[in-house]
Design a protein around this motif. Structure first.
Motif: not given
Length: 273
Positions: A35-62
């Protein structure tokens, strides 16, 4: 360009969401160094559950780099949820309207401001019977080629075991593990400075989805199907089957009507039983 500060609303959302996620899901997180420390970027994520946005956001928030999701515009008008969506900088998607392109422009603006925009390239929950990524839509590729920003592929597995696609109740026991793996940037440099034709965008999207699928193979320890599930092909096949069944029913009905008419005619002529 420096990173954007996390801000009050994202921290507030984390205070609310992180405790239940920690309780419900064990964590196996890898690839944070990609995950880049600086600058703009895109993440492309697979989607297999209605709650995986929360699980993924938890990962990236950290990681300290919070994602800006593209979300249905209706969510932005729903009281507290809408306030949180606006406050955390999520990007509304207006479907089938004159504002449909505004999400694309907003995503480019966010990347150019040094933020992370998270794309679910499949556009919806996967319909692959075994949970593999489907064919992707071209939005992430469009933004990536327009801005020449890094595209970080991310695969996740585990939230779908807690809440399977389209399920109404979670499966709490045994406790599930959220597995998230971020890979190195997808090399799209050979697509730069070319006309963005549908063919070019399709090839760039396939490169992104191949990277995501490869990471999911690593997480699951098995091979994905040779060809990704394509919902458009499946819809066409379903229409073909429905048309064939309808024609078959009509043919049987025509034959039945013809047989009944023949019996009536025979009876009228004194030849029937």
């Amino acid at each position: 360009m420096p990173r954007r500060r996390i801000g009050f609303w994202y921290r507030f959302a984390a205070v609310i969401c992180k405790p239940p996620l920690v309780v419900l899901l064990k964590r196996d997180w890898r690839g944070m160094e990609n995950i880049p420390a600086e600058g703009g970027f895109i993440t492309a994520v697979n989607h297999n559950s209605h709650i995986d946005p929360l699980a993924y956001a938890h990962f990236q928030y950290n990681t300290g780099r919070v994602p800006r999701f593209l979300a249905k515009s209706g969510l932005f008008n729903k009281g507290f949820v809408g306030a949180a969506m606006r406050g955390t900088g999520q990007i509304p998607v207006y479907r089938e309207s004159t504002d449909a392109l505004s999400a694309f422009r907003a995503a480019i603006d966010a990347v150019e401001r040094g933020e992370c925009v998270a794309f679910y390239p499949e556009g919806t929950l996967t319909r692959d019977p075994d949970g593999w990524p489907m064919t992707g839509k071209t939005g992430a590729a469009r933004v990536a080629l327009q801005t020449k920003c890094p595209v970080i592929p991310v695969a996740q597995w585990g939230a779908n075991e807690l809440l399977p696609p389209y399920a109404k109740k979670p499966r709490l026991f045994p406790r599930k593990t959220s597995r998230v793996l971020a890979g190195p940037p997808v090399d799209l440099s050979h697509f730069y400075d070319q006309e963005m034709t549908p063919e070019l965008l399709k090839e760039a999207t396939e490169a992104i989805m191949a990277a995501v699928t490869g990471l999911l193979e690593e997480i699951r320890g098995e091979k994905a199907p040779e060809r990704p599930y394509d919902p458009r092909t499946e819809r066409m096949e379903q229409r073909r089957r429905t048309h064939a069944q309808r024609n078959g029913r009509n043919g049987r009905q025509d034959r039945t009507r013809g047989e009944r008419a023949a019996v009536r005619e025979a009876r009228e002529e004194g030849l029937g039983t």
